[in-house]
Motif scaffolding. Structure first.
Motif, mmCIF file in Angstrom:
data_model
loop_
_atom_site.group_PDB
_atom_site.id
_atom_site.type_symbol
_atom_site.label_atom_id
_atom_site.label_comp_id
_atom_site.label_asym_id
_atom_site.label_seq_id
_atom_site.Cartn_x
_atom_site.Cartn_y
_atom_site.Cartn_z
ATOM 1 N N VAL A 143 0.861 -1.181 0.000
ATOM 2 C CA VAL A 143 0.000 0.000 0.000
ATOM 3 C C VAL A 143 0.896 1.229 0.000
ATOM 4 O O VAL A 143 2.043 1.169 0.432
ATOM 5 N N VAL A 162 -4.698 6.190 1.518
ATOM 6 C CA VAL A 162 -4.140 4.856 1.384
ATOM 7 C C VAL A 162 -4.566 4.278 0.044
ATOM 8 O O VAL A 162 -5.724 4.354 -0.336
ATOM 9 N N ARG A 163 -3.611 3.737 -0.686
ATOM 10 C CA ARG A 163 -3.897 3.134 -1.987
ATOM 11 C C ARG A 163 -3.291 1.739 -2.041
ATOM 12 O O ARG A 163 -2.180 1.528 -1.553
ATOM 13 N N LEU A 164 -3.998 0.811 -2.676
ATOM 14 C CA LEU A 164 -3.479 -0.540 -2.850
ATOM 15 C C LEU A 164 -2.556 -0.551 -4.064
ATOM 16 O O LEU A 164 -2.959 -0.216 -5.171
ATOM 17 N N ASP A 171 -1.585 -6.423 -4.805
ATOM 18 C CA ASP A 171 -2.503 -7.287 -4.054
ATOM 19 C C ASP A 171 -1.823 -8.617 -3.702
ATOM 20 O O ASP A 171 -0.715 -8.900 -4.153
ATOM 21 N N THR A 179 -3.727 3.365 7.681
ATOM 22 C CA THR A 179 -3.280 2.273 6.806
ATOM 23 C C THR A 179 -3.859 0.941 7.280
ATOM 24 O O THR A 179 -4.413 0.170 6.488
ATOM 25 N N TYR A 224 -7.651 0.555 6.771
ATOM 26 C CA TYR A 224 -7.914 0.228 5.365
ATOM 27 C C TYR A 224 -7.625 -1.245 5.091
ATOM 28 O O TYR A 224 -8.445 -1.967 4.521
ATOM 29 N N LEU A 225 -6.456 -1.704 5.527
ATOM 30 C CA LEU A 225 -6.071 -3.101 5.272
ATOM 31 C C LEU A 225 -7.003 -4.088 5.964
ATOM 32 O O LEU A 225 -7.413 -5.090 5.371
#
Ligand code: IMP
Ligand code: MG
Length: 171
Positions: free
Chosen positions: A62, A75-77, A80, A102, A105-106
């Motif tokens: 991330v 937060v960005r993925l 994966d 973070t 989000y995860l």
């Protein structure tokens, strides 16, 4: 740079965390660790080597801090997982919980994949910086609000390879 946690201090705490985790799961249960790149890679490497043969692992990436010591809050993925989590005992392995954004989000995206259980292990926690309540079952060390580097943690991609954790002053 000031040494906050020596390599020896970290190593013995990581072994304790590994033992605690092993004790918390049924002896025959498989445990799947999800390491958060890039910061979590050193903690992950030491943690899995302190655990028994039932452990498997995967990585997710991330975005976190850019070239700054302040969180953007976004937060960005970026990468994966390779395999699914359905029915598995999963533990997220992260370097540090700071604002908690973070990990929140995860935890949300991984919980949606129906693991049998989902827990989180963080080497470090800065509780005074928390913006959201997030549950972290395994914490290595609780530290004050100072920007730290080493043992996977970076400043502008530098210092990840230090065996200890140091304080980086000035932002
Ligand atoms: P959070 O979303 O604010 O909890 O931030 C988590 C991420 O920010 C971590 O995975 C780190 O990559 C980064 N981070 C937070 N505090 C520090 C620090 O003191 N040093 C290096 N990176 C940090
Ligand atoms: Mg980082």
């Amino acid at each position: 740079m000031e040494v906050l946690l020596s390599a020896e201090t970290i190593q013995s705490r990581v072994r304790e965390l590994a033992e605690e985790i092993e004790r918390d799961y049924e002896p025959d249960a498989a445990i799947h660790l999800v390491g958060v790149l890039k910061g979590g890679f050193v903690f992950m490497a030491d943690l899995v080597r302190a655990m028994g043969p039932r452990v498997t692992l995967d990585f997710i990436a991330v975005s976190s801090y850019a070239k700054s010591t302040k969180s953007s809050g976004e937060v960005r993925l970026l990468k994966d997982l390779d395999s699914g989590l359905e029915g598995r005992h999963v533990i997220i392995v992260e370097d540090i919980v700071d604002t908690g954004l973070t990990l929140t989000y995860l935890q949300d995206i991984l919980r949606a994949r129906s693991p049998k259980s989902l827990r989180t292990a963080c080497l470090l926690s800065k509780p005074s910086r928390r913006l959201v309540d997030v549950v972290v079952e395994y914490i290595g060390f609780t530290i004050e609000d100072r920007f730290v580097v080493g043992y996977g943690l970076d400043y502008a991609e530098q210092y990840r390879n230090l065996a200890h954790i140091a304080v980086l002053d000035g932002d």
